[in-house]
Write a protein that holds these residues in place. Sequence first.
Motif, PDB file in Angstrom:
ATOM      1  N   SER A   1      12.450   6.056  10.543  1.00 32.10           N
ATOM      2  CA  SER A   1      12.485   6.053  12.013  1.00 32.10           C
ATOM      3  C   SER A   1      11.103   5.797  12.598  1.00 32.10           C
ATOM      4  O   SER A   1      10.942   4.965  13.500  1.00 32.10           O
ATOM      5  CB  SER A   1      13.032   7.385  12.537  1.00 32.10           C
ATOM      6  OG  SER A   1      14.333   7.608  12.064  1.00 32.10           O
ATOM      7  N   LEU A   2      10.108   6.540  12.086  1.00 34.45           N
ATOM      8  CA  LEU A   2       8.739   6.325  12.564  1.00 34.45           C
ATOM      9  C   LEU A   2       8.266   4.904  12.273  1.00 34.45           C
ATOM     10  O   LEU A   2       7.621   4.266  13.110  1.00 34.45           O
ATOM     11  CB  LEU A   2       7.787   7.316  11.898  1.00 34.45           C
ATOM     12  CG  LEU A   2       7.785   8.741  12.424  1.00 34.45           C
ATOM     13  CD1 LEU A   2       6.952   9.635  11.521  1.00 34.45           C
ATOM     14  CD2 LEU A   2       7.265   8.776  13.847  1.00 34.45           C
ATOM     15  N   MET A   3       8.591   4.425  11.091  1.00 33.52           N
ATOM     16  CA  MET A   3       8.168   3.083  10.712  1.00 33.52           C
ATOM     17  C   MET A   3       8.785   2.040  11.641  1.00 33.52           C
ATOM     18  O   MET A   3       8.099   1.111  12.082  1.00 33.52           O
ATOM     19  CB  MET A   3       8.548   2.792   9.259  1.00 33.52           C
ATOM     20  CG  MET A   3       7.830   1.588   8.678  1.00 33.52           C
ATOM     21  SD  MET A   3       8.202   1.286   6.942  1.00 33.52           S
ATOM     22  CE  MET A   3       7.642   2.788   6.186  1.00 33.52           C
ATOM     23  N   ALA A   4      10.055   2.189  11.947  1.00 31.00           N
ATOM     24  CA  ALA A   4      10.724   1.238  12.834  1.00 31.00           C
ATOM     25  C   ALA A   4      10.058   1.227  14.206  1.00 31.00           C
ATOM     26  O   ALA A   4       9.789   0.156  14.764  1.00 31.00           O
ATOM     27  CB  ALA A   4      12.208   1.581  12.961  1.00 31.00           C
TER      28      ALA A   4
ATOM     29  N   ALA B   1       3.472   6.141   9.240  1.00 31.61           N
ATOM     30  CA  ALA B   1       4.819   6.716   9.147  1.00 31.61           C
ATOM     31  C   ALA B   1       4.999   7.491   7.843  1.00 31.61           C
ATOM     32  O   ALA B   1       5.543   8.598   7.832  1.00 31.61           O
ATOM     33  CB  ALA B   1       5.871   5.607   9.251  1.00 31.61           C
ATOM     34  N   SER B   2       4.528   6.925   6.761  1.00 35.94           N
ATOM     35  CA  SER B   2       4.623   7.593   5.459  1.00 35.94           C
ATOM     36  C   SER B   2       3.829   8.896   5.460  1.00 35.94           C
ATOM     37  O   SER B   2       4.321   9.941   5.020  1.00 35.94           O
ATOM     38  CB  SER B   2       4.104   6.658   4.362  1.00 35.94           C
ATOM     39  OG  SER B   2       4.104   7.313   3.120  1.00 35.94           O
ATOM     40  N   ALA B   3       2.599   8.845   5.956  1.00 35.39           N
ATOM     41  CA  ALA B   3       1.742  10.034   5.976  1.00 35.39           C
ATOM     42  C   ALA B   3       2.313  11.122   6.878  1.00 35.39           C
ATOM     43  O   ALA B   3       2.350  12.300   6.495  1.00 35.39           O
ATOM     44  CB  ALA B   3       0.331   9.657   6.418  1.00 35.39           C
ATOM     45  N   LEU B   4       2.788  10.758   8.062  1.00 42.67           N
ATOM     46  CA  LEU B   4       3.321  11.754   8.988  1.00 42.67           C
ATOM     47  C   LEU B   4       4.607  12.392   8.479  1.00 42.67           C
ATOM     48  O   LEU B   4       4.798  13.610   8.608  1.00 42.67           O
ATOM     49  CB  LEU B   4       3.540  11.136  10.368  1.00 42.67           C
ATOM     50  CG  LEU B   4       2.275  10.788  11.155  1.00 42.67           C
ATOM     51  CD1 LEU B   4       2.627  10.070  12.450  1.00 42.67           C
ATOM     52  CD2 LEU B   4       1.447  12.033  11.427  1.00 42.67           C
ATOM     53  N   ALA B   5       5.494  11.589   7.900  1.00 40.73           N
ATOM     54  CA  ALA B   5       6.737  12.139   7.357  1.00 40.73           C
ATOM     55  C   ALA B   5       6.437  13.096   6.203  1.00 40.73           C
ATOM     56  O   ALA B   5       7.017  14.189   6.118  1.00 40.73           O
ATOM     57  CB  ALA B   5       7.657  11.013   6.887  1.00 40.73           C
ATOM     58  N   SER B   6       5.527  12.720   5.328  1.00 38.40           N
ATOM     59  CA  SER B   6       5.159  13.582   4.204  1.00 38.40           C
ATOM     60  C   SER B   6       4.445  14.845   4.675  1.00 38.40           C
ATOM     61  O   SER B   6       4.666  15.927   4.137  1.00 38.40           O
ATOM     62  CB  SER B   6       4.265  12.824   3.218  1.00 38.40           C
ATOM     63  OG  SER B   6       4.987  11.786   2.611  1.00 38.40           O
TER      64      SER B   6
ATOM     65  N   LEU C   1       0.818  -1.210   0.000  1.00 33.15           N
ATOM     66  CA  LEU C   1       0.000   0.000   0.000  1.00 33.15           C
ATOM     67  C   LEU C   1       0.856   1.265   0.000  1.00 33.15           C
ATOM     68  O   LEU C   1       0.527   2.246  -0.670  1.00 33.15           O
ATOM     69  CB  LEU C   1      -0.951   0.005   1.200  1.00 33.15           C
ATOM     70  CG  LEU C   1      -2.081  -1.015   1.157  1.00 33.15           C
ATOM     71  CD1 LEU C   1      -2.880  -0.984   2.455  1.00 33.15           C
ATOM     72  CD2 LEU C   1      -2.991  -0.780  -0.030  1.00 33.15           C
ATOM     73  N   VAL C   2       1.964   1.272   0.740  1.00 31.87           N
ATOM     74  CA  VAL C   2       2.849   2.441   0.764  1.00 31.87           C
ATOM     75  C   VAL C   2       3.456   2.660  -0.617  1.00 31.87           C
ATOM     76  O   VAL C   2       3.545   3.795  -1.100  1.00 31.87           O
ATOM     77  CB  VAL C   2       3.957   2.268   1.835  1.00 31.87           C
ATOM     78  CG1 VAL C   2       4.974   3.388   1.749  1.00 31.87           C
ATOM     79  CG2 VAL C   2       3.339   2.228   3.225  1.00 31.87           C
ATOM     80  N   ILE C   3       3.838   1.592  -1.275  1.00 32.20           N
ATOM     81  CA  ILE C   3       4.402   1.694  -2.625  1.00 32.20           C
ATOM     82  C   ILE C   3       3.367   2.253  -3.593  1.00 32.20           C
ATOM     83  O   ILE C   3       3.682   3.117  -4.424  1.00 32.20           O
ATOM     84  CB  ILE C   3       4.929   0.323  -3.101  1.00 32.20           C
ATOM     85  CG1 ILE C   3       6.144  -0.080  -2.263  1.00 32.20           C
ATOM     86  CG2 ILE C   3       5.282   0.349  -4.578  1.00 32.20           C
ATOM     87  CD1 ILE C   3       6.579  -1.512  -2.462  1.00 32.20           C
TER      88      ILE C   3
ATOM     89  N   LEU D   1      12.991  10.790   4.278  1.00 34.87           N
ATOM     90  CA  LEU D   1      13.292   9.363   4.326  1.00 34.87           C
ATOM     91  C   LEU D   1      13.692   8.929   5.735  1.00 34.87           C
ATOM     92  O   LEU D   1      13.211   7.909   6.236  1.00 34.87           O
ATOM     93  CB  LEU D   1      14.406   9.037   3.328  1.00 34.87           C
ATOM     94  CG  LEU D   1      14.831   7.580   3.240  1.00 34.87           C
ATOM     95  CD1 LEU D   1      13.680   6.718   2.742  1.00 34.87           C
ATOM     96  CD2 LEU D   1      16.030   7.446   2.325  1.00 34.87           C
ATOM     97  N   VAL D   2      14.536   9.710   6.393  1.00 34.26           N
ATOM     98  CA  VAL D   2      14.991   9.369   7.743  1.00 34.26           C
ATOM     99  C   VAL D   2      13.817   9.382   8.728  1.00 34.26           C
ATOM    100  O   VAL D   2      13.674   8.463   9.549  1.00 34.26           O
ATOM    101  CB  VAL D   2      16.115  10.327   8.206  1.00 34.26           C
ATOM    102  CG1 VAL D   2      16.396  10.197   9.693  1.00 34.26           C
ATOM    103  CG2 VAL D   2      17.377  10.084   7.396  1.00 34.26           C
ATOM    104  N   VAL D   3      12.970  10.415   8.631  1.00 33.84           N
ATOM    105  CA  VAL D   3      11.809  10.493   9.523  1.00 33.84           C
ATOM    106  C   VAL D   3      10.865   9.318   9.263  1.00 33.84           C
ATOM    107  O   VAL D   3      10.383   8.671  10.197  1.00 33.84           O
ATOM    108  CB  VAL D   3      11.073  11.845   9.358  1.00 33.84           C
ATOM    109  CG1 VAL D   3       9.725  11.842  10.066  1.00 33.84           C
ATOM    110  CG2 VAL D   3      11.946  12.984   9.868  1.00 33.84           C
ATOM    111  N   GLN D   4      10.614   9.021   7.995  1.00 26.93           N
ATOM    112  CA  GLN D   4       9.710   7.925   7.660  1.00 26.93           C
ATOM    113  C   GLN D   4      10.245   6.586   8.157  1.00 26.93           C
ATOM    114  O   GLN D   4       9.514   5.806   8.761  1.00 26.93           O
ATOM    115  CB  GLN D   4       9.475   7.872   6.155  1.00 26.93           C
ATOM    116  CG  GLN D   4       8.470   6.824   5.740  1.00 26.93           C
ATOM    117  CD  GLN D   4       8.124   6.902   4.266  1.00 26.93           C
ATOM    118  OE1 GLN D   4       8.396   7.892   3.613  1.00 26.93           O
ATOM    119  NE2 GLN D   4       7.527   5.854   3.752  1.00 26.93           N
TER     120      GLN D   4
END
Length: 160
Positions: A117-120, A135-140, A2-4, A112-115
Amino acid sequence: MLVIIAEFGGLLAGGGLSATVFRWAASGSDADRARVGSEALGAAVFLAALIAAFGVLFLPNLRGLLPVEASTTELQLLAVSFALAAFLETPFALMRTEGRVGTFTVCSILRLVVQISLMAVLLQAGWGVMGALLASALASLALSVAVVTDLISRIGISLP
């Protein structure tokens, strides 16, 4: 998966405005380029809001057409990620046309780093697919707010 889908779809949706920015960057006066940049930014915000609203409201109804199983909340986060990825294409194009390679690079790496990190953190906490989408939505979203603030202070924002 879904992220892709969200990232790839965002690239496709935002590509038209980016192409417009690149075409106008090579021609016209500084005032024309600033006007086009301001209008492209306004159009990108409008397009992102439209994509997000459509996705949040209607994407859950299209669940059966997707290649993977997803909850309503996951689909809504997918729509937001898609909209933000589409939006970011225009500010990134403006940065490149202004020769702000350093800013563009830092923004890309920081997102990328924020995404990641949040994802981890979210995956470790057991959030699964929802964590990856969040994580993707928050970083963006964080990058979008920072970029819009910078661009509005420099070139303004208007609708074409």
